[in-house]
Each structure stands twice: as structure tokens, then as C-alpha cells.
Design a protein around this motif. Structure first.
Motif, short mmCIF file in Angstrom:
data_model
loop_
_atom_site.label_atom_id
_atom_site.label_comp_id
_atom_site.label_asym_id
_atom_site.label_seq_id
_atom_site.Cartn_x
_atom_site.Cartn_y
_atom_site.Cartn_z
N ARG A 16 8.73 12.31 -9.88
CA ARG A 16 8.81 13.72 -10.12
C ARG A 16 9.54 13.73 -11.37
O ARG A 16 10.50 13.04 -11.89
CB ARG A 16 9.72 14.38 -9.09
CG ARG A 16 10.14 15.79 -9.19
CD ARG A 16 10.88 16.38 -8.10
NE ARG A 16 12.04 15.55 -7.99
CZ ARG A 16 12.86 15.61 -6.86
NH1 ARG A 16 12.36 16.21 -5.80
NH2 ARG A 16 14.00 14.88 -6.82
N GLN A 17 8.99 14.71 -12.31
CA GLN A 17 9.72 14.95 -13.86
C GLN A 17 10.03 16.32 -13.76
O GLN A 17 9.52 17.40 -13.22
CB GLN A 17 8.51 14.73 -14.78
CG GLN A 17 8.06 13.07 -14.70
CD GLN A 17 7.16 13.08 -15.75
OE1 GLN A 17 6.41 13.79 -16.51
NE2 GLN A 17 6.85 11.65 -16.10
N GLU A 18 11.24 16.43 -14.71
CA GLU A 18 11.93 17.65 -14.92
C GLU A 18 11.88 17.79 -16.62
O GLU A 18 12.18 16.68 -17.22
CB GLU A 18 13.27 17.77 -14.43
CG GLU A 18 13.76 19.08 -14.49
CD GLU A 18 15.27 19.03 -13.84
OE1 GLU A 18 16.32 19.38 -14.36
OE2 GLU A 18 15.23 18.71 -12.60
N THR A 28 13.03 12.40 -12.61
CA THR A 28 14.17 12.57 -11.76
C THR A 28 14.26 11.93 -10.23
O THR A 28 15.16 11.93 -9.69
CB THR A 28 14.39 14.08 -11.59
OG1 THR A 28 13.40 14.62 -11.12
CG2 THR A 28 14.77 14.88 -13.01
N ALA A 29 12.93 11.59 -9.96
CA ALA A 29 12.73 10.98 -8.49
C ALA A 29 11.44 10.15 -8.60
O ALA A 29 10.73 10.34 -9.22
CB ALA A 29 12.77 11.90 -7.12
N THR A 30 11.44 9.20 -7.69
CA THR A 30 10.36 8.38 -7.46
C THR A 30 10.07 8.10 -5.83
O THR A 30 10.89 8.13 -5.25
CB THR A 30 10.38 6.89 -8.21
OG1 THR A 30 9.09 6.37 -8.13
CG2 THR A 30 11.48 6.16 -7.78
N ALA A 31 8.70 8.37 -5.61
CA ALA A 31 8.41 7.97 -4.07
C ALA A 31 7.47 6.52 -4.51
O ALA A 31 6.43 6.68 -5.09
CB ALA A 31 7.80 9.11 -3.45
N ILE A 32 7.56 5.48 -3.63
CA ILE A 32 6.76 4.38 -3.84
C ILE A 32 6.48 3.94 -2.39
O ILE A 32 7.10 3.79 -1.41
CB ILE A 32 7.91 3.43 -4.42
CG1 ILE A 32 8.38 3.87 -5.83
CG2 ILE A 32 7.03 2.05 -4.61
CD1 ILE A 32 9.24 2.98 -6.45
N LYS A 44 18.45 12.99 -8.99
CA LYS A 44 18.99 14.57 -8.67
C LYS A 44 18.10 15.20 -7.71
O LYS A 44 17.01 14.45 -7.50
CB LYS A 44 19.18 15.24 -10.01
CG LYS A 44 17.89 15.66 -10.72
CD LYS A 44 18.14 16.06 -12.26
CE LYS A 44 18.45 17.47 -11.91
NZ LYS A 44 18.68 18.07 -13.47
N ASN A 45 18.50 16.28 -7.15
CA ASN A 45 17.70 17.13 -6.35
C ASN A 45 17.43 16.13 -5.22
O ASN A 45 16.13 16.06 -4.79
CB ASN A 45 16.39 17.57 -6.85
CG ASN A 45 16.99 18.54 -8.03
OD1 ASN A 45 17.78 19.25 -7.98
ND2 ASN A 45 15.91 18.49 -9.27
N HIS A 46 18.24 15.62 -4.56
CA HIS A 46 18.26 14.77 -3.27
C HIS A 46 17.56 15.62 -2.21
O HIS A 46 17.80 17.17 -2.11
CB HIS A 46 19.72 14.22 -3.05
CG HIS A 46 20.08 13.05 -3.90
ND1 HIS A 46 20.50 13.32 -5.14
CD2 HIS A 46 20.21 11.75 -3.79
CE1 HIS A 46 20.85 12.42 -5.68
NE2 HIS A 46 20.80 11.59 -5.04
N LEU A 103 15.73 8.69 -14.00
CA LEU A 103 15.59 7.28 -13.86
C LEU A 103 14.31 6.83 -14.81
O LEU A 103 13.43 7.57 -14.89
CB LEU A 103 15.54 7.06 -12.45
CG LEU A 103 14.68 7.88 -11.51
CD1 LEU A 103 13.25 7.51 -11.52
CD2 LEU A 103 15.29 8.16 -10.10
N ASN A 104 14.42 5.62 -15.01
CA ASN A 104 13.43 5.02 -15.73
C ASN A 104 12.50 4.08 -14.80
O ASN A 104 13.28 3.28 -13.83
CB ASN A 104 13.79 4.12 -16.74
CG ASN A 104 12.80 3.47 -17.88
OD1 ASN A 104 11.76 4.16 -17.87
ND2 ASN A 104 12.91 2.37 -18.49
#
Length: 185
Positions: A16-18, A28-32, A44-46, A103-104
């Protein structure tokens, strides 16, 4: 956006990018998908109030108490400082480094000559001309030509058409790679 996935369905990395400004977006988040286990990492945006715990495994808060943890379906999560490395039972890896509100995400996959991988990071076959392939197999040409032409053309009419083509290209990428960011099991 789908960074990298495979045809078998046991390997998938989405982010997810912002937007930070008009030119830059950060993850800002990753789903794997790790062989059927879902690992989500949030900068962020938990999805809940537990913002001190950035990792969720199969929807549950995951407290990184040990340096290495085995997932139910054979994957491994390793923690070292602000980096989290996820290892698939098949050998692929993804390292996620938390850095403030971003996050990278760095995937490591095998060289592929049979089109096993696809997504925004390409297909790992060594040929950059066919790296952007949609889920239904359409190959997109790279956008590099748009940027180079827009920089050197001074005719405002032509420049507007190039910018319009660039926006259409970006919209096509979003449609094919950015329509969802959550992994469905």
C-alpha cells in the motif's frame, strides 16, 4: 500494488503506497502470502489500535519475541533490528525494513525463464522489455520514452499529448497492478 507474485499462488507481495508529494509515494504497508500464511506489516494506518505491533500473521497481532519464528505453512519470519525477513519454504525471501511512517520492501526471487513471476518488479527473466505483464498476460511497454520526450520537446501541444499518454499509461498500471492490496486466502 502487486510488487511480485507467482503463477503457483504461494508467493505474493503487495504494498500500500501513500503520496508524499506529487512525485513521490512511499510504502506504508505490505501484505505477503507466504505459502498460504498471510503476513501484513504496517508502518502506519494499522487495522486496529495496536500500533506498537506492526506485524499481523493471518489477521492476528504477531509479537516478534524471538529472532526466528516458524509459520504454520512452512515459512519463516526473522527479525534483526528494524528489518523483518520472510522466507518461503521454496527459498524466495522478502526483507521489510521499517523506517518511521514508511517501509522498504525488497523481494529476492530466483531467475526465471518460464515467466513464473510477474508484477511491478518484473518477471526475473533478465529482459526488461517484458517486465510489466498484467494478470491476463498483456505486456506493457516501459514509460521511459514518455519522460525523455517530455523533457526535450518544447512545443506545448506535443508536450501536452505526451503528458496525456503518460497519464493513460499510469492509469493502465493502476488498473492492472493496483486494484487491490490485501491478499485473499
Amino acid at each position: 500494488y502487486t510488487l511480485c507474485t507467482n503463477k503457483k499462488g504461494n508467493f505474493d507481495i503487495q504494498v500500500r503506497q501513500e503520496a508524499v508529494n506529487k512525485s513521490v509515494s512511499l510504502n506504508t504497508a505490505t501484505a505477503i502470502n507466504v505459502n498460504g500464511d498471510t503476513v501484513c506489516i504496517y508502518a502506519k494506518n494499522h487495522p486496529d489500535f495496536y500500533t506498537n505491533y506492526p506485524v499481523r500473521v493471518n489477521g492476528e497481532i504477531f509479537k516478534l519475541k524471538k529472532a526466528t519464528t516458524l509459520l504454520r505453512k512452512g515459512g519463516v519470519i526473522k527479525r534483526k533490528g528494524s528489518s523483518i525477513t520472510i522466507i518461503w519454504p521454496t527459498g524466495e525471501e522478502a526483507t521489510v525494513r521499517l523506517s518511521g511512517n514508511s517501509l522498504n520492501v525488497v523481494p529476492k526471487v530466483f531467475s526465471s525463464n518460464n515467466g513464473e513471476y510477474f508484477g511491478l518488479l518484473g518477471n526475473a527473466n533478465g529482459n526488461p522489455k517484458d517486465d510489466l505483464i498484467s494478470f491476463n498476460g498483456n505486456v506493457f511497454k516501459t514509460a521511459t520514452a514518455f519522460y525523455n520526450l517530455a523533457e526535450i520537446i518544447f512545443d506545448s501541444g506535443i508536450k501536452k499529448r505526451i503528458i496525456k499518454a503518460e497519464k493513460a499509461y499510469q492509469a493502465k498500471l493502476i488498473t492492472n497492478f493496483g486494484n487491490t492490496w490485501r491478499i485473499n486466502n
